[in-house]
Design an enzyme around this catalytic site. Structure first.
Site, PDB file in Angstrom:
ATOM      1  N   ILE A  34       0.818  -1.216   0.000  1.00  0.00           N
ATOM      2  CA  ILE A  34       0.000   0.000   0.000  1.00  0.00           C
ATOM      3  C   ILE A  34       0.848   1.261   0.000  1.00  0.00           C
ATOM      4  O   ILE A  34       0.321   2.363  -0.073  1.00  0.00           O
ATOM      5  CB  ILE A  34      -0.982   0.027   1.196  1.00  0.00           C
ATOM      6  CG1 ILE A  34      -0.245  -0.087   2.525  1.00  0.00           C
ATOM      7  CG2 ILE A  34      -2.027  -1.067   1.042  1.00  0.00           C
ATOM      8  CD1 ILE A  34      -1.124   0.059   3.753  1.00  0.00           C
ATOM      9  N   GLY A  35       2.156   1.114   0.063  1.00  0.00           N
ATOM     10  CA  GLY A  35       3.032   2.283   0.049  1.00  0.00           C
ATOM     11  C   GLY A  35       4.487   1.875  -0.048  1.00  0.00           C
ATOM     12  O   GLY A  35       4.854   0.734   0.221  1.00  0.00           O
ATOM     13  N   THR A  36       5.306   2.832  -0.461  1.00  0.00           N
ATOM     14  CA  THR A  36       6.740   2.611  -0.562  1.00  0.00           C
ATOM     15  C   THR A  36       7.446   3.871  -0.107  1.00  0.00           C
ATOM     16  O   THR A  36       7.077   4.965  -0.518  1.00  0.00           O
ATOM     17  CB  THR A  36       7.161   2.299  -2.016  1.00  0.00           C
ATOM     18  OG1 THR A  36       6.435   1.161  -2.458  1.00  0.00           O
ATOM     19  CG2 THR A  36       8.640   2.016  -2.109  1.00  0.00           C
ATOM     20  N   GLY A  37       8.442   3.710   0.736  1.00  0.00           N
ATOM     21  CA  GLY A  37       9.258   4.828   1.184  1.00  0.00           C
ATOM     22  C   GLY A  37      10.682   4.632   0.735  1.00  0.00           C
ATOM     23  O   GLY A  37      11.003   3.673   0.015  1.00  0.00           O
ATOM     24  N   TYR A  39      13.205   3.741   2.471  1.00  0.00           N
ATOM     25  CA  TYR A  39      13.861   2.617   3.121  1.00  0.00           C
ATOM     26  C   TYR A  39      12.938   1.439   3.390  1.00  0.00           C
ATOM     27  O   TYR A  39      13.334   0.491   4.050  1.00  0.00           O
ATOM     28  CB  TYR A  39      14.469   3.068   4.454  1.00  0.00           C
ATOM     29  CG  TYR A  39      15.519   4.128   4.288  1.00  0.00           C
ATOM     30  CD1 TYR A  39      16.789   3.799   3.837  1.00  0.00           C
ATOM     31  CD2 TYR A  39      15.242   5.465   4.556  1.00  0.00           C
ATOM     32  CE1 TYR A  39      17.765   4.762   3.671  1.00  0.00           C
ATOM     33  CE2 TYR A  39      16.214   6.433   4.400  1.00  0.00           C
ATOM     34  CZ  TYR A  39      17.466   6.077   3.959  1.00  0.00           C
ATOM     35  OH  TYR A  39      18.427   7.035   3.783  1.00  0.00           O
ATOM     36  N   VAL A  42       5.361  -0.767   2.564  1.00  0.00           N
ATOM     37  CA  VAL A  42       4.295  -0.903   3.550  1.00  0.00           C
ATOM     38  C   VAL A  42       3.222  -1.812   2.963  1.00  0.00           C
ATOM     39  O   VAL A  42       2.800  -1.622   1.817  1.00  0.00           O
ATOM     40  CB  VAL A  42       3.685   0.462   3.921  1.00  0.00           C
ATOM     41  CG1 VAL A  42       2.607   0.300   4.997  1.00  0.00           C
ATOM     42  CG2 VAL A  42       4.769   1.427   4.397  1.00  0.00           C
ATOM     43  N   LYS A  56       5.427  -2.304   8.020  1.00  0.00           N
ATOM     44  CA  LYS A  56       6.570  -1.726   7.328  1.00  0.00           C
ATOM     45  C   LYS A  56       7.667  -2.773   7.229  1.00  0.00           C
ATOM     46  O   LYS A  56       8.061  -3.358   8.227  1.00  0.00           O
ATOM     47  CB  LYS A  56       7.107  -0.510   8.085  1.00  0.00           C
ATOM     48  CG  LYS A  56       6.140   0.642   8.144  1.00  0.00           C
ATOM     49  CD  LYS A  56       6.738   1.782   8.938  1.00  0.00           C
ATOM     50  CE  LYS A  56       5.768   2.934   9.050  1.00  0.00           C
ATOM     51  NZ  LYS A  56       6.339   4.043   9.835  1.00  0.00           N
ATOM     52  N   ASP A 116       2.108   9.375  11.940  1.00  0.00           N
ATOM     53  CA  ASP A 116       2.601   9.405  13.314  1.00  0.00           C
ATOM     54  C   ASP A 116       3.712  10.439  13.446  1.00  0.00           C
ATOM     55  O   ASP A 116       4.769  10.162  13.974  1.00  0.00           O
ATOM     56  CB  ASP A 116       3.116   8.012  13.701  1.00  0.00           C
ATOM     57  CG  ASP A 116       3.533   7.936  15.162  1.00  0.00           C
ATOM     58  OD1 ASP A 116       3.022   8.735  15.970  1.00  0.00           O
ATOM     59  OD2 ASP A 116       4.385   7.103  15.486  1.00  0.00           O
TER      60      ASP A 116
END
Length: 129
Positions: A34-37, A39, A42, A56, A116
């Protein structure tokens, strides 16, 4: 493993929880991403008992840069550290956080919403930047 809140201190079994997460995401298959950062990736995991969590997973070859000064919260709670945060440094910290959030929300291939954000999550280098 459905014994109440999976993540409560009394019921927590890290190995069983990890196994449930791996099963719920089919081994961290991209269809659950559902997501990528920078590092991490997700994933959404529907755990036994109906609990839905975001997980994560750090990229295996990436290493977080060590931030010598720790978190903004720790600097602010220390009288000597807080005194070092003059108005110029405070503006630079705000600009840095703004840039990071903008990057995560708009510039990542898959936008990542950080839900957060607090002074505990803002890490500072030796120049307080």
């Amino acid at each position: 493993m459905n014994k109440g809140n999976t993540f409560s201190t009394w019921n927590y079994d890290g190995i069983a929880t990890f196994e449930d997460i791996v099963e719920a995401t089919d081994g961290f298959d991209d269809k659950y991403r559902i997501g990528t950062g920078a590092y991490m990736k997700v994933y959404k995991a529907n755990l036994p008992g109906g609990q839905i969590v975001a997980v994560k997973k750090l990229h295996p070859l990436e290493v977080y840069e060590y931030m010598e000064r720790g978190s903004l919260a720790s600097i602010q709670s220390n009288g000597e550290g807080a005194a070092q945060l003059d108005s110029t440094l405070r503006v630079n910290v705000i600009k840095g956080v703004t840039h990071a959030l903008s990057y995560k929300h708009h510039d990542c291939n898959l936008p990542f919403v950080h839900r957060d954000l607090s002074s505990n999550n803002v890490l500072l280098n030796s120049e307080l930047g």
